[in-house]
Design a protein around this motif. Structure first.
Motif, PDB file in Angstrom:
ATOM      1  N   UNK A 278       0.969  -1.171  -0.059  1.00 19.98           N
ATOM      2  CA  UNK A 278       0.161  -0.039  -0.116  1.00 19.98           C
ATOM      3  C   UNK A 278       0.762   1.223  -0.098  1.00 19.98           C
ATOM      4  N   UNK A 279       0.500   1.871  -0.818  1.00 10.14           N
ATOM      5  CA  UNK A 279       1.182   3.552  -0.755  1.00 10.14           C
ATOM      6  C   UNK A 279       0.686   4.340   0.398  1.00 10.14           C
ATOM      7  N   UNK A 280       1.811   4.654   1.061  1.00 11.12           N
ATOM      8  CA  UNK A 280       2.023   5.364   2.407  1.00 11.12           C
ATOM      9  C   UNK A 280       2.597   6.695   2.356  1.00 11.12           C
ATOM     10  N   UNK A 281       2.124   7.616   2.915  1.00 12.56           N
ATOM     11  CA  UNK A 281       2.846   8.960   2.787  1.00 12.56           C
ATOM     12  C   UNK A 281       4.185   8.851   3.395  1.00 12.56           C
ATOM     13  N   UNK A 282       5.147   9.493   2.483  1.00 11.67           N
ATOM     14  CA  UNK A 282       6.426   9.626   2.957  1.00 11.67           C
ATOM     15  C   UNK A 282       6.963  10.980   2.800  1.00 11.67           C
ATOM     16  N   UNK A 283       8.029  11.093   3.494  1.00 11.87           N
ATOM     17  CA  UNK A 283       8.686  12.379   3.646  1.00 11.87           C
ATOM     18  C   UNK A 283       9.399  12.889   2.308  1.00 11.87           C
ATOM     19  N   UNK A 284       9.087  13.878   1.648  1.00 13.60           N
ATOM     20  CA  UNK A 284       9.903  14.273   0.454  1.00 13.60           C
ATOM     21  C   UNK A 284      10.658  15.434   1.194  1.00 13.60           C
ATOM     22  N   UNK A 285      11.696  15.450   1.915  1.00 11.94           N
ATOM     23  CA  UNK A 285      12.555  16.384   2.454  1.00 11.94           C
ATOM     24  C   UNK A 285      13.568  17.096   1.746  1.00 11.94           C
ATOM     25  N   UNK A 286      14.210  18.204   2.210  1.00 10.27           N
ATOM     26  CA  UNK A 286      15.259  18.826   1.458  1.00 10.27           C
ATOM     27  C   UNK A 286      16.517  17.836   1.265  1.00 10.27           C
ATOM     28  N   UNK A 287      16.720  16.892   2.333  1.00  7.09           N
ATOM     29  CA  UNK A 287      17.716  15.796   2.189  1.00  7.09           C
ATOM     30  C   UNK A 287      17.669  15.171   0.770  1.00  7.09           C
ATOM     31  N   UNK A 288      16.336  14.561   0.823  1.00  7.09           N
ATOM     32  CA  UNK A 288      16.213  13.658  -0.705  1.00  7.09           C
ATOM     33  C   UNK A 288      16.144  14.528  -1.844  1.00  7.09           C
ATOM     34  N   UNK A 289      15.851  15.782  -1.894  1.00  4.31           N
ATOM     35  CA  UNK A 289      15.617  16.662  -2.962  1.00  4.31           C
ATOM     36  C   UNK A 289      17.265  17.071  -3.337  1.00  4.31           C
ATOM     37  N   UNK A 290      18.085  17.160  -2.279  1.00  2.00           N
ATOM     38  CA  UNK A 290      19.312  17.647  -2.559  1.00  2.00           C
ATOM     39  C   UNK A 290      20.205  16.413  -3.009  1.00  2.00           C
ATOM     40  N   UNK A 291      19.888  15.327  -2.653  1.00  5.45           N
ATOM     41  CA  UNK A 291      20.370  14.098  -2.932  1.00  5.45           C
ATOM     42  C   UNK A 291      20.428  13.559  -4.583  1.00  5.45           C
ATOM     43  N   UNK A 292      18.889  13.712  -4.940  1.00 11.32           N
ATOM     44  CA  UNK A 292      18.366  13.644  -6.288  1.00 11.32           C
ATOM     45  C   UNK A 292      19.195  14.704  -7.063  1.00 11.32           C
ATOM     46  N   UNK A 293      19.243  16.071  -6.839  1.00 11.17           N
ATOM     47  CA  UNK A 293      19.581  17.060  -7.553  1.00 11.17           C
ATOM     48  C   UNK A 293      21.344  16.976  -7.807  1.00 11.17           C
ATOM     49  N   UNK A 294      21.916  16.074  -6.713  1.00  8.04           N
ATOM     50  CA  UNK A 294      23.418  16.233  -6.983  1.00  8.04           C
ATOM     51  C   UNK A 294      23.658  14.945  -7.877  1.00  8.04           C
ATOM     52  N   UNK A 295      23.133  13.782  -7.673  1.00  9.44           N
ATOM     53  CA  UNK A 295      23.122  12.581  -8.370  1.00  9.44           C
ATOM     54  C   UNK A 295      23.557  12.523  -9.640  1.00  9.44           C
ATOM     55  N   UNK A 296      22.673  13.300 -10.486  1.00 13.17           N
ATOM     56  CA  UNK A 296      22.669  13.235 -11.858  1.00 13.17           C
ATOM     57  C   UNK A 296      24.063  14.173 -12.458  1.00 13.17           C
ATOM     58  N   UNK A 297      24.482  14.847 -11.454  1.00  9.89           N
ATOM     59  CA  UNK A 297      25.722  15.803 -11.832  1.00  9.89           C
ATOM     60  C   UNK A 297      26.879  14.972 -11.637  1.00  9.89           C
ATOM     61  N   UNK A 298      26.730  14.078 -11.107  1.00  7.17           N
ATOM     62  CA  UNK A 298      28.153  13.059 -10.853  1.00  7.17           C
ATOM     63  C   UNK A 298      28.682  12.548 -12.112  1.00  7.17           C
ATOM     64  N   UNK A 299      30.197  12.280 -12.015  1.00  4.73           N
ATOM     65  CA  UNK A 299      30.545  11.441 -13.404  1.00  4.73           C
ATOM     66  C   UNK A 299      29.949   9.938 -13.007  1.00  4.73           C
ATOM     67  N   UNK A 300      30.059   9.128 -14.153  1.00  5.83           N
ATOM     68  CA  UNK A 300      29.513   7.844 -14.224  1.00  5.83           C
ATOM     69  C   UNK A 300      30.297   6.840 -13.044  1.00  5.83           C
ATOM     70  N   UNK A 301      31.305   7.168 -12.914  1.00  5.50           N
ATOM     71  CA  UNK A 301      32.259   6.204 -11.979  1.00  5.50           C
ATOM     72  C   UNK A 301      31.452   6.645 -10.457  1.00  5.50           C
ATOM     73  N   UNK A 302      31.262   7.781 -10.125  1.00  4.42           N
ATOM     74  CA  UNK A 302      30.692   8.147  -8.803  1.00  4.42           C
ATOM     75  C   UNK A 302      29.193   7.631  -8.550  1.00  4.42           C
ATOM     76  N   UNK A 303      28.553   7.624  -9.504  1.00  2.00           N
ATOM     77  CA  UNK A 303      27.170   7.158  -9.702  1.00  2.00           C
ATOM     78  C   UNK A 303      27.436   5.622  -9.694  1.00  2.00           C
ATOM     79  N   UNK A 304      28.123   4.841 -10.462  1.00  2.00           N
ATOM     80  CA  UNK A 304      28.150   3.410 -10.218  1.00  2.00           C
ATOM     81  C   UNK A 304      28.788   3.017  -8.738  1.00  2.00           C
ATOM     82  N   UNK A 305      29.788   3.848  -8.204  1.00  2.00           N
ATOM     83  CA  UNK A 305      30.228   3.345  -6.849  1.00  2.00           C
ATOM     84  C   UNK A 305      28.963   3.597  -5.693  1.00  2.00           C
ATOM     85  N   UNK A 306      28.375   4.620  -5.996  1.00  2.00           N
ATOM     86  CA  UNK A 306      27.150   4.820  -5.102  1.00  2.00           C
ATOM     87  C   UNK A 306      26.109   3.627  -5.389  1.00  2.00           C
TER      88      UNK A 306
END
Length: 298
Positions: A101-129
């Protein structure tokens, strides 16, 4: 026995995409009963039963619901034209009842920051994470998983620009530039530069940017400050260090197993960015420093 999951069409060497739905039907039958729909005998006898396309419900199935039987029966239809397609199977009433069941989850600043930063990483950093998050225990990524399920409103296994935009509009974290911020989250390094140079419409952006897959989303949002430890980093480094030398050479970055297709120039750029002692390779210490930097990132 190799033939247990093969459809009649696969055995006849003439099949289409729905052979996968048949295999799913075999697995569903087994998971709900502990037995295979075409059991017994040697491989030749099993193949003969599969080609005939007739199966019976074992005793365990008598305890299952008629909806479960209907679901398995549609996947195990011997005729491909009558067999349920994947999209239809996902919409079957029994399958929908099994979904979390879909339950409400917190979309906070930390999640937004993580998503924003991830796509800016090079392929090696993304693969490592990505490698690291796959090593974590379920309890360590529980909140990220719940957030993904909450954002994935259509249940297709990816988070699109539109889904994130809608979530931001109703969240407590909502900035005046939320539309621009949302588009920036989905842009890689090159696309981010284009976004600054050209003001694209939302419709164009939706069609041009790839969605976040489940694993990408987890890699972007898990708590690196807590879970990027030396032990985990060492295990992740070993996944790349195929010869066990303690050094990553350009050839190991180019083998395509974890990083996908890289050009020689891309591999060279990665090494130059992270190679602190200019020896043309990445040491385990340099890898650790890269990951500690990611763990410190807000």
């Amino acid at each position: 026995i190799p033939s247990l999951h093969k459809s009649p069409q696969v055995l006849a060497c003439s099949y289409g995409l729905k052979c996968d739905e048949w295999s799913c039907g075999v697995m569903v039958y087994y998971m709900l009963s502990g037995e295979y729909p075409f059991p017994g005998g040697d491989e030749e006898a099993i193949e003969a039963r599969i080609k005939a396309g007739k199966f019976s419900w074992c005793e365990e199935w008598l305890q299952r619901s008629s909806e479960a039987m209907s679901f398995a029966r549609q996947l195990l239809a011997p005729d491909e034209q009558s067999r349920a397609a994947a999209r239809n199977a996902l919409q079957h009433p029994w399958f929908e009842q099994q979904l979390p069941k879909r339950t409400p989850a917190a979309l906070d600043k930390a999640a937004i920051s993580g998503l924003r930063n991830f796509r800016k990483l090079n392929k090696f950093k993304k693969a490592s994470l990505t490698v690291i998050v796959c090593m974590l225990k379920e309890k360590n990524i529980k909140n990220c998983r719940e957030l993904f399920l909450y954002l994935d409103t259509d249940g297709d296994g990816v988070i699109t620009l539109q889904e994130l935009r809608e979530a931001l509009e109703v969240s407590t974290f909502h900035s005046q530039n939320s539309e621009e911020d949302t588009q920036a989250i989905f842009c890689d390094r090159k696309a981010a530069q284009l976004l600054k140079l050209h003001k694209r419409s939302s419709f164009q952006a939706d069609g041009e940017v790839p969605p976040f897959t489940y694993t990408e989303f987890l890699a972007a949002t898990f708590d690196g400050s807590k879970y990027i430890t030396d032990a985990v980093c060492h295990a992740a480094f070993n996944c790349f260090d195929k010869d066990g030398s303690g050094q990553l050479e350009k050839a190991e970055l180019l083998d395509g197993r974890l990083l996908g297709h890289l050009t020689a120039d891309e591999a060279e750029d990665i090494i130059q960015e992270l190679d602190q002692n200019d020896d043309g390779e990445l040491s385990v210490d340099e890898f650790f420093e890269m990951m500690r930097e990611e763990a410190r990132s807000p």
